[in-house]
Design a protein around this motif. Structure first.
Motif, short mmCIF file in Angstrom:
data_model
loop_
_atom_site.label_atom_id
_atom_site.label_comp_id
_atom_site.label_asym_id
_atom_site.label_seq_id
_atom_site.Cartn_x
_atom_site.Cartn_y
_atom_site.Cartn_z
N LEU A 1 0.83 -1.20 0.00
CA LEU A 1 0.00 0.00 0.00
C LEU A 1 0.87 1.26 0.00
CD1 LEU A 1 -2.74 -1.21 2.48
CD2 LEU A 1 -3.21 -0.28 0.21
N TYR A 2 1.93 1.24 0.80
CA TYR A 2 2.85 2.38 0.81
C TYR A 2 3.43 2.62 -0.59
CZ TYR A 2 7.02 5.16 1.38
OH TYR A 2 7.98 6.14 1.22
N ASP A 3 3.89 1.57 -1.23
CA ASP A 3 4.49 1.71 -2.56
C ASP A 3 3.50 2.30 -3.56
OD1 ASP A 3 6.84 0.64 -1.56
OD2 ASP A 3 6.43 -1.39 -2.29
N ALA A 4 2.24 1.86 -3.49
CA ALA A 4 1.22 2.37 -4.41
C ALA A 4 0.90 3.84 -4.11
CB ALA A 4 -0.04 1.53 -4.31
N ILE A 5 0.85 4.21 -2.82
CA ILE A 5 0.62 5.61 -2.47
C ILE A 5 1.78 6.47 -2.95
CG2 ILE A 5 0.49 7.22 -0.51
CD1 ILE A 5 -1.06 5.01 1.00
N ALA A 6 3.00 5.99 -2.73
CA ALA A 6 4.18 6.75 -3.16
C ALA A 6 4.17 6.96 -4.67
CB ALA A 6 5.45 6.02 -2.73
N ALA A 7 3.66 5.98 -5.43
CA ALA A 7 3.62 6.06 -6.89
C ALA A 7 2.39 6.80 -7.40
CB ALA A 7 3.67 4.66 -7.48
N ARG A 8 1.54 7.25 -6.50
CA ARG A 8 0.26 7.89 -6.85
C ARG A 8 -0.59 6.96 -7.73
NH1 ARG A 8 0.28 13.28 -5.32
NH2 ARG A 8 2.30 14.34 -5.30
N ASP A 9 -0.54 5.68 -7.45
CA ASP A 9 -1.23 4.68 -8.26
C ASP A 9 -2.58 4.37 -7.61
OD1 ASP A 9 -2.08 2.56 -9.77
OD2 ASP A 9 -0.20 1.44 -9.65
N SER B 1 -4.16 0.80 -8.29
CA SER B 1 -3.58 -0.28 -7.49
C SER B 1 -3.98 -0.16 -6.02
CB SER B 1 -2.05 -0.27 -7.61
OG SER B 1 -1.65 -0.63 -8.91
N VAL B 2 -4.04 1.07 -5.52
CA VAL B 2 -4.43 1.29 -4.13
C VAL B 2 -5.82 0.71 -3.87
CG1 VAL B 2 -5.22 3.08 -2.52
CG2 VAL B 2 -2.97 3.26 -3.56
N ALA B 3 -6.75 0.94 -4.78
CA ALA B 3 -8.12 0.44 -4.60
C ALA B 3 -8.13 -1.09 -4.48
CB ALA B 3 -9.00 0.89 -5.75
N ALA B 4 -7.39 -1.75 -5.37
CA ALA B 4 -7.34 -3.22 -5.33
C ALA B 4 -6.64 -3.72 -4.07
CB ALA B 4 -6.63 -3.74 -6.58
#
Length: 230
Positions: A194-202, A205-208
């Motif tokens: 989740l951190y990686d997806a937040i950092a990437a503004r993705d 992916s965050v939703a999934a």
């Protein structure tokens, strides 16, 4: 008494005697809250004013005030006269909490991915590091606390005042819900993703990942409950 720069009232030239002051009831409430959420005080156990006052070395008045606070937060159930009990969350209570958590986190994590700041990411990374360190060391108390902290920092990153207000209202019950797991590494790993997806503004992916994390949490909570009752 030594005063530091931060102890001075701006423009007054004199130290503020109330700077950093916390009422005794606040300290008692924090101690009891932590013990309830951490499982030190088990659901259904009695909270007797006189006994707690003796344990903590305070008078009964701050204990009484602290118990009122914890009743309002949903962690304690009042009883007649001078005692209460640690709340026993029913299956219906837990289902309600999970429904609210599901809706809350779907929005919160998406907004965090869209609005996170460099400083916010650094705070989130520090909490995640603390969770990993505790999980790898097999320290359930610190790992669970850090896991709950992770969700609270994500709410900060969402930068929505109303969400932050709702989080404060539900904070104690949500922290209780968030610590109902035993697989410390599995939770840390999902937080890492989740951190990686937040950092990437993705946001996609965050939703999934949030949907998967909610299901994992539900499964782990069921296992934790079975282990505790066994």
């Amino acid at each position: 008494m030594v005063f530091h720069r931060s102890d001075w009232v701006e423009g007054a030239g004199v130290p503020d005697p109330l700077e950093g002051f916390r009422p005794e009831s606040g300290r008692v409430a924090e101690r009891l809250r932590d013990e309830i959420i951490d499982g030190v005080r088990e659901p259904g156990s009695r909270l007797v004013e006189r006994e707690i006052a003796e344990q903590l070395g305070v008078s009964r008045i701050p204990v009484r005030d602290a118990l009122r606070v914890l009743v309002a937060e949903g962690l304690v159930t009042p009883r007649p006269r001078s005692w209460a009990v640690v709340r026993e969350f029913s299956a219906s209570d837990i289902a309600d909490l999970r429904e609210v958590r599901s809706a809350f986190e779907a929005l919160t994590f998406r907004l965090a991915a869209e609005r996170r700041s460099p400083e916010g990411l650094r705070r989130l990374h520090r909490v995640l590091d603390a969770e990993w360190e505790a999980a790898r060391a097999g320290d359930p108390l610190r790992a669970r606390r850090a896991a709950a902290d992770f969700h609270e920092v994500v709410t900060e990153l969402a930068a929505n005042d109303l969400l932050a207000e709702l989080q404060r209202t539900l904070r104690s019950r949500m922290r209780w819900l968030l610590v109902q797991h035993d697989d410390l590494v599995a939770v840390a790993q999902e937080h890492q993703e989740l951190y990686d997806a937040i950092a990437a503004r993705d946001s996609r992916s965050v939703a999934a990942l949030v949907a998967r994390h909610l299901q994992t949490s539900s499964n782990l909570a069921a296992e934790h409950g079975a282990a505790s009752s066994g």
